[in-house]
Motif scaffolding. Sequence first.
Motif, PDB file in Angstrom:
ATOM      1  N   GLY A  14       6.150 -43.617 -43.094  1.00 45.03           N
ATOM      2  CA  GLY A  14       5.702 -44.938 -43.540  1.00 45.03           C
ATOM      3  C   GLY A  14       5.795 -45.974 -42.436  1.00 45.03           C
ATOM      4  O   GLY A  14       4.880 -46.799 -42.262  1.00 45.03           O
ATOM      5  N   ASP A  34      15.134 -48.481 -51.045  1.00 44.29           N
ATOM      6  CA  ASP A  34      16.477 -48.888 -50.607  1.00 44.29           C
ATOM      7  C   ASP A  34      16.566 -50.416 -50.570  1.00 44.29           C
ATOM      8  O   ASP A  34      15.632 -51.074 -50.115  1.00 44.29           O
ATOM      9  CB  ASP A  34      16.777 -48.343 -49.203  1.00 44.29           C
ATOM     10  CG  ASP A  34      17.093 -46.856 -49.227  1.00 44.29           C
ATOM     11  OD1 ASP A  34      17.279 -46.297 -50.331  1.00 44.29           O
ATOM     12  OD2 ASP A  34      17.137 -46.255 -48.133  1.00 44.29           O
ATOM     13  N   GLY A 154       8.744 -39.269 -49.256  1.00 45.04           N
ATOM     14  CA  GLY A 154       9.638 -38.137 -49.084  1.00 45.04           C
ATOM     15  C   GLY A 154       9.531 -37.032 -50.132  1.00 45.04           C
ATOM     16  O   GLY A 154       8.589 -36.972 -50.924  1.00 45.04           O
ATOM     17  N   GLU A 177      26.710 -30.560 -45.148  1.00 43.96           N
ATOM     18  CA  GLU A 177      26.833 -31.300 -43.884  1.00 43.96           C
ATOM     19  C   GLU A 177      28.172 -31.994 -43.808  1.00 43.96           C
ATOM     20  O   GLU A 177      28.667 -32.516 -44.800  1.00 43.96           O
ATOM     21  CB  GLU A 177      25.791 -32.425 -43.826  1.00 43.96           C
ATOM     22  CG  GLU A 177      24.385 -31.956 -43.711  1.00 43.96           C
ATOM     23  CD  GLU A 177      23.423 -33.150 -43.760  1.00 43.96           C
ATOM     24  OE1 GLU A 177      22.280 -32.918 -44.118  1.00 43.96           O
ATOM     25  OE2 GLU A 177      23.842 -34.297 -43.446  1.00 43.96           O
ATOM     26  N   ARG A 223      25.021 -23.663 -43.197  1.00 37.37           N
ATOM     27  CA  ARG A 223      23.894 -23.202 -44.026  1.00 37.37           C
ATOM     28  C   ARG A 223      24.164 -21.781 -44.487  1.00 37.37           C
ATOM     29  O   ARG A 223      24.644 -20.959 -43.700  1.00 37.37           O
ATOM     30  CB  ARG A 223      22.595 -23.267 -43.234  1.00 37.37           C
ATOM     31  CG  ARG A 223      22.239 -24.703 -42.920  1.00 37.37           C
ATOM     32  CD  ARG A 223      20.859 -24.853 -42.338  1.00 37.37           C
ATOM     33  NE  ARG A 223      20.587 -26.281 -42.193  1.00 37.37           N
ATOM     34  CZ  ARG A 223      19.933 -26.836 -41.181  1.00 37.37           C
ATOM     35  NH1 ARG A 223      19.439 -26.084 -40.224  1.00 37.37           N
ATOM     36  NH2 ARG A 223      19.735 -28.135 -41.135  1.00 37.37           N
ATOM     37  N   LEU A 290       1.665 -38.674 -47.021  1.00 37.24           N
ATOM     38  CA  LEU A 290       2.045 -38.371 -45.631  1.00 37.24           C
ATOM     39  C   LEU A 290       3.416 -37.706 -45.609  1.00 37.24           C
ATOM     40  O   LEU A 290       4.236 -37.958 -46.502  1.00 37.24           O
ATOM     41  CB  LEU A 290       2.240 -39.663 -44.832  1.00 37.24           C
ATOM     42  CG  LEU A 290       1.119 -40.647 -44.586  1.00 37.24           C
ATOM     43  CD1 LEU A 290       1.684 -41.847 -43.823  1.00 37.24           C
ATOM     44  CD2 LEU A 290       0.028 -39.974 -43.782  1.00 37.24           C
ATOM     45  N   ASP A 292       6.905 -35.685 -45.669  1.00 42.79           N
ATOM     46  CA  ASP A 292       7.549 -34.784 -46.627  1.00 42.79           C
ATOM     47  C   ASP A 292       6.914 -34.873 -48.007  1.00 42.79           C
ATOM     48  O   ASP A 292       6.948 -33.904 -48.772  1.00 42.79           O
ATOM     49  CB  ASP A 292       9.047 -35.112 -46.751  1.00 42.79           C
ATOM     50  CG  ASP A 292       9.871 -34.553 -45.597  1.00 42.79           C
ATOM     51  OD1 ASP A 292       9.277 -33.983 -44.657  1.00 42.79           O
ATOM     52  OD2 ASP A 292      11.110 -34.685 -45.637  1.00 42.79           O
ATOM     53  N   PRO A 299      14.020 -27.703 -42.570  1.00 45.54           N
ATOM     54  CA  PRO A 299      14.327 -28.683 -41.519  1.00 45.54           C
ATOM     55  C   PRO A 299      14.556 -28.021 -40.161  1.00 45.54           C
ATOM     56  O   PRO A 299      15.677 -27.902 -39.694  1.00 45.54           O
ATOM     57  CB  PRO A 299      15.602 -29.358 -42.036  1.00 45.54           C
ATOM     58  CG  PRO A 299      16.262 -28.341 -42.886  1.00 45.54           C
ATOM     59  CD  PRO A 299      15.173 -27.491 -43.479  1.00 45.54           C
ATOM     60  N   GLY A 301      12.969 -28.987 -37.203  1.00 47.42           N
ATOM     61  CA  GLY A 301      12.490 -29.798 -36.083  1.00 47.42           C
ATOM     62  C   GLY A 301      11.034 -30.214 -36.121  1.00 47.42           C
ATOM     63  O   GLY A 301      10.528 -30.735 -35.130  1.00 47.42           O
ATOM     64  N   ALA A 302      10.348 -30.045 -37.267  1.00 47.07           N
ATOM     65  CA  ALA A 302       8.933 -30.436 -37.292  1.00 47.07           C
ATOM     66  C   ALA A 302       8.644 -31.603 -38.233  1.00 47.07           C
ATOM     67  O   ALA A 302       7.722 -32.385 -37.986  1.00 47.07           O
ATOM     68  CB  ALA A 302       8.077 -29.241 -37.704  1.00 47.07           C
ATOM     69  N   ASN A 305       8.351 -35.196 -36.958  1.00 48.31           N
ATOM     70  CA  ASN A 305       7.281 -35.215 -35.956  1.00 48.31           C
ATOM     71  C   ASN A 305       5.906 -35.265 -36.615  1.00 48.31           C
ATOM     72  O   ASN A 305       5.048 -36.060 -36.238  1.00 48.31           O
ATOM     73  CB  ASN A 305       7.380 -33.957 -35.084  1.00 48.31           C
ATOM     74  CG  ASN A 305       8.420 -34.101 -33.993  1.00 48.31           C
ATOM     75  OD1 ASN A 305       8.127 -34.670 -32.948  1.00 48.31           O
ATOM     76  ND2 ASN A 305       9.627 -33.614 -34.240  1.00 48.31           N
TER      77      ASN A 305
HETATM   78  C1  LIG Z   1      19.366 -31.909 -41.578  1.00 47.25           C
HETATM   79  C2  LIG Z   1      17.945 -32.239 -41.198  1.00 47.25           C
HETATM   80  C3  LIG Z   1      17.588 -32.266 -39.866  1.00 47.25           C
HETATM   81  C4  LIG Z   1      16.276 -32.555 -39.505  1.00 47.25           C
HETATM   82  N1  LIG Z   1      15.950 -32.569 -38.176  1.00 47.25           N
HETATM   83  C5  LIG Z   1      14.671 -32.851 -37.834  1.00 47.25           C
HETATM   84  C6  LIG Z   1      14.284 -32.897 -36.429  1.00 47.25           C
HETATM   85  O1  LIG Z   1      15.088 -32.733 -35.507  1.00 47.25           O
HETATM   86  N2  LIG Z   1      12.964 -33.163 -36.150  1.00 47.25           N
HETATM   87  C7  LIG Z   1      12.046 -33.377 -37.139  1.00 47.25           C
HETATM   88  O2  LIG Z   1      10.862 -33.577 -36.833  1.00 47.25           O
HETATM   89  N3  LIG Z   1      12.387 -33.355 -38.446  1.00 47.25           N
HETATM   90  C8  LIG Z   1      13.666 -33.111 -38.820  1.00 47.25           C
HETATM   91  N4  LIG Z   1      14.016 -33.099 -40.136  1.00 47.25           N
HETATM   92  C9  LIG Z   1      12.999 -33.381 -41.155  1.00 47.25           C
HETATM   93  C10 LIG Z   1      12.799 -34.879 -41.318  1.00 47.25           C
HETATM   94  O3  LIG Z   1      14.042 -35.510 -41.612  1.00 47.25           O
HETATM   95  C11 LIG Z   1      11.815 -35.201 -42.417  1.00 47.25           C
HETATM   96  O4  LIG Z   1      10.717 -34.349 -42.345  1.00 47.25           O
HETATM   97  C12 LIG Z   1      11.344 -36.654 -42.263  1.00 47.25           C
HETATM   98  O5  LIG Z   1      12.400 -37.549 -42.479  1.00 47.25           O
HETATM   99  C13 LIG Z   1      10.216 -36.958 -43.233  1.00 47.25           C
HETATM  100  O6  LIG Z   1       9.840 -38.293 -43.082  1.00 47.25           O
HETATM  101  P1  LIG Z   1       9.133 -39.059 -44.276  1.00 47.25           P
HETATM  102  O7  LIG Z   1       8.927 -40.450 -43.783  1.00 47.25           O
HETATM  103  O8  LIG Z   1       7.987 -38.272 -44.756  1.00 47.25           O
HETATM  104  O9  LIG Z   1      10.198 -39.055 -45.480  1.00 47.25           O
HETATM  105  P2  LIG Z   1      11.672 -39.632 -45.569  1.00 47.25           P
HETATM  106  O10 LIG Z   1      12.335 -39.637 -44.246  1.00 47.25           O
HETATM  107  O11 LIG Z   1      12.324 -38.891 -46.678  1.00 47.25           O
HETATM  108  O12 LIG Z   1      11.473 -41.145 -46.009  1.00 47.25           O
HETATM  109  C14 LIG Z   1      11.044 -41.469 -47.310  1.00 47.25           C
HETATM  110  C15 LIG Z   1      11.340 -42.940 -47.579  1.00 47.25           C
HETATM  111  O13 LIG Z   1      10.788 -43.282 -48.852  1.00 47.25           O
HETATM  112  C16 LIG Z   1      11.736 -44.003 -49.610  1.00 47.25           C
HETATM  113  N5  LIG Z   1      11.455 -43.769 -51.035  1.00 47.25           N
HETATM  114  C17 LIG Z   1      11.670 -42.625 -51.728  1.00 47.25           C
HETATM  115  N6  LIG Z   1      11.256 -42.768 -52.998  1.00 47.25           N
HETATM  116  C18 LIG Z   1      10.763 -44.025 -53.099  1.00 47.25           C
HETATM  117  C19 LIG Z   1      10.188 -44.752 -54.179  1.00 47.25           C
HETATM  118  N7  LIG Z   1      10.039 -44.187 -55.385  1.00 47.25           N
HETATM  119  N8  LIG Z   1       9.776 -46.034 -53.963  1.00 47.25           N
HETATM  120  C20 LIG Z   1       9.905 -46.596 -52.716  1.00 47.25           C
HETATM  121  N9  LIG Z   1      10.451 -45.952 -51.663  1.00 47.25           N
HETATM  122  C21 LIG Z   1      10.869 -44.673 -51.858  1.00 47.25           C
HETATM  123  C22 LIG Z   1      13.077 -43.432 -49.164  1.00 47.25           C
HETATM  124  O14 LIG Z   1      14.146 -44.330 -49.455  1.00 47.25           O
HETATM  125  C23 LIG Z   1      12.835 -43.254 -47.657  1.00 47.25           C
HETATM  126  O15 LIG Z   1      13.096 -44.441 -46.946  1.00 47.25           O
HETATM  127  C24 LIG Z   1      15.318 -32.822 -40.509  1.00 47.25           C
HETATM  128  C25 LIG Z   1      15.683 -32.817 -41.865  1.00 47.25           C
HETATM  129  C26 LIG Z   1      16.991 -32.534 -42.210  1.00 47.25           C
HETATM  130  C27 LIG Z   1      17.393 -32.509 -43.675  1.00 47.25           C
END
Ligand SMILES: Cc1cc2nc3c(=O)[nH]c(=O)nc-3n(C[C@H](O)[C@H](O)[C@H](O)COP(=O)(O)OP(=O)(O)OC[C@H]3O[C@@H](n4cnc5c(N)ncnc54)[C@H](O)[C@@H]3O)c2cc1C
Length: 376
Positions: A14, A34, A154, A177, A223, A290, A292, A299, A301-302, A305
């Motif tokens: 986002g 949040d 997410g 964790e 894990r 977009l 997740d 998880p 590393g992609a 990104n």
């Molecule tokens: C342990 C771990 C390690 C990782 N390491 C890596 C790495 O090294 N490299 C990598 O590329 N990826 C990594 N990932 C994956 C990565 O964290 C996620 O793929 C990434 O955060 C996805 O981004 P996003 O913005 O799609 O979702 P998110 O990061 O989940 O963000 C979603 C946002 O939406 C908000 N939200 C949720 N529901 C609502 C709602 N109903 N209304 C309004 N807001 C809402 C949340 O509060 C949050 O701020 C890792 C994941 C984990 C668990």
Amino acid sequence: MRHRIAVVGSGPAGLTFARVLHRHDYPVAVLERDPAPDARPPGGTLDLHEGLGQLALDKAGLLAEFQALSRPEGQAMRILDADGTVLRDWRPRPDDRANPEIDRRQLRDLLLGPLDVQWGRGVTEVVPGTRDGVLVHFADGRQETYDLVVGADGAWSRVRPAVSSVTPHYTGVTSVETSLDDVDTRHPDLARLIGDGSVAVYGVNRALVAQRNSGGHVKVYARFRAPLEWHTNLDLADVEAVRSSLLALFDGWAAPVLDLLRHGTAFVHRPLYVLPVSHTWTHVPGVTLLGDAAHLMPPLGAGANLAMLEGAELAESIAAAPGPGELDDAVRVFEEQMWARAGRWAQITTAGLERLVSPDPTEALALFDQVQPSPR
Ligand SMILES: Cc1cc2nc3c(=O)[nH]c(=O)nc-3n(C[C@H](O)[C@H](O)[C@H](O)COP(=O)(O)OP(=O)(O)OC[C@H]3O[C@@H](n4cnc5c(N)ncnc54)[C@H](O)[C@@H]3O)c2cc1C
């Protein structure tokens, strides 16, 4: 013509979307559940790949700032046997910028910059196709309409049901964790074990990974394959009970490796869920996803990104689409591109998880040798 656009979620997807639109002087409402930026712990370090996350930051005009903040030395990776034998000790060259690490909080602040996020605006439902556009319902009972709502909220997205009935399923691998603070002064032996980047130890259906963040903070991930209800007789809020249970699970592993668990502070349980590989949907005008929300994957590393590159690409396509018909066409083209790339990564990471938490620990080493350049 400026369309009324909202993005739900201020994670990597986002924020990158909003920041690239901002660079094109295009207004966007960023709706985040949040109540404040630091309402939750930000999570572990992220490695951003040259052709993915770093490309997205370039599109946002933030690559130089990222390079100044990130930790190229954090790419270092050491692999140990459960008995503590060092099997691989890979270190990047000093000029290696392929996958530098950055703390999530630093990345968030970098992306936030001038953006005006609406904190405390949890979305409960999105209804496309109303007379005035796409209707967004908020947890506080309010409603607003937009021309395009982008779900970047997410794994448990509340926007996703507007385009797809699919929900995440459990992989069979769970993760607990914990973390260590001031590792260099408080636990110098562990600091040496971890090195500048990560240390990973693989056993039968189990893995322990410790990863250095900035400021001497270390995140440790235990894990293991287990049914979702593995903890029914365990109070997950009881730190000592969780520690004992993990020490029993990793019984027989080398003492320095188990110290990662012995010295861990709080424990957080995160079962690993995924969406089906190649999750797609029939295009719905006015809504897209977009990151997740679209393609939750293991998880490895992609995820962040892909989320960032998708955010940047969608923003650029929207900025280049003046009319209403063109907006929808831009979203359709974007979705096809996202599905193809995310599908490939979902396959890679799904197969990767099978090998990293496997009945045969040599699979993890073989995978490492396949994806890393020769050891130095
Ligand atoms: C342990 C771990 C390690 C990782 N390491 C890596 C790495 O090294 N490299 C990598 O590329 N990826 C990594 N990932 C994956 C990565 O964290 C996620 O793929 C990434 O955060 C996805 O981004 P996003 O913005 O799609 O979702 P998110 O990061 O989940 O963000 C979603 C946002 O939406 C908000 N939200 C949720 N529901 C609502 C709602 N109903 N209304 C309004 N807001 C809402 C949340 O509060 C949050 O701020 C890792 C994941 C984990 C668990």
